[in-house]
Design an enzyme around this catalytic site. Sequence first.
Site, PDB file in Angstrom:
ATOM      1  CD  GLU A  31      71.211  55.224  40.774  1.00 39.27           C
ATOM      2  OE1 GLU A  31      70.664  55.878  40.458  1.00 39.27           O
ATOM      3  OE2 GLU A  31      70.852  53.919  40.787  1.00 39.27           O
ATOM      4  CG  ASN A  51      67.831  58.344  41.641  1.00 39.18           C
ATOM      5  OD1 ASN A  51      67.893  58.381  39.913  1.00 39.18           O
ATOM      6  ND2 ASN A  51      68.499  57.425  41.692  1.00 39.18           N
ATOM      7  CG  ASP A 101      71.603  50.767  31.966  1.00 37.02           C
ATOM      8  OD1 ASP A 101      70.640  50.003  31.438  1.00 37.02           O
ATOM      9  OD2 ASP A 101      71.338  51.781  32.497  1.00 37.02           O
ATOM     10  CG  HIS A 128      69.219  56.380  37.326  1.00 33.79           C
ATOM     11  ND1 HIS A 128      68.894  55.439  38.387  1.00 33.79           N
ATOM     12  CD2 HIS A 128      68.442  56.499  36.025  1.00 33.79           C
ATOM     13  CE1 HIS A 128      68.112  54.934  38.172  1.00 33.79           C
ATOM     14  NE2 HIS A 128      68.125  55.233  36.694  1.00 33.79           N
TER      15      HIS A 128
END
Length: 241
Positions: free
Chosen positions: A141, A134, A67, A136
């Site tokens: 997400e 979280n 990413d 991810h």
Amino acid sequence: VNIIVTDSYEASCGEAANQLLSVIKDNPQACLGLATGGTAQGVYPYLVEAYKQQVVSYTEIRTVNLDEYIGLKPDHPQSYRHYMDTYFFDHIDINPLNTYIPSGSQLLQPEITNFSRILEIWPRDVQLLGIGVNGHIGFNEPGGVLQAGVHIATLDTATIQANARFFASEDEVPKTAITMGVGDILQAGKIVLLATGSQKAVVLKKLLTGEEVTTQVPCTLLKLHRDVTVILDRELAWQVG
Ligand code: F6R
């Protein structure tokens, strides 16, 4: 999911590096899927050292990163291109043309097409992953749906808060990123996930001891892959339980 518990974060980084080096040993023309972030940072010095000790050559290796932030130029100190050059590529014998990191400063639609094409023509033998607080992976997400392929992701508030430590303030953290989708991640031949820090315990528990696969905790989709190794230190393992 295979689990490797080490004595320390440093030892985990050495272990993750060894996993990548063993892929290269089997195939000196391998394609490595790479990750950035605080956790992955400790892996690169081991990969650089292996080159310096002439244990490995990267001349025929290809790499593709997960990413990149949207809006940061490649030379921005917090861009993932800058990170990869600084911690890895500038110190080894890799051909820069064989390193692909999506661009966050080109026209988005053509860049999504480029990135998708690269993933097609450079199949990854291994994918290194970190994990968000979280759950991810890449910048996939939590939500009601996940994207299979390359897309522009809106960063979760938790992600922006976690990544603010690398920027002057939370406001400066980009709000969007271009990322591989979960389908892309699952296409790697082998997956090595590195985790450290108590803030990762809750989501790791859902991956390592939970029964569910849920888009609300993206890392749980890794249960669908047949060759995943999670490397964590004893302190975190103890918190995962
Ligand atoms: C980085 C990436 C992210 C990070 C994750 C953990 O390329 O895709 O998923 O791996 O946000 O980041 P750290 O290691 O900084 O906690």
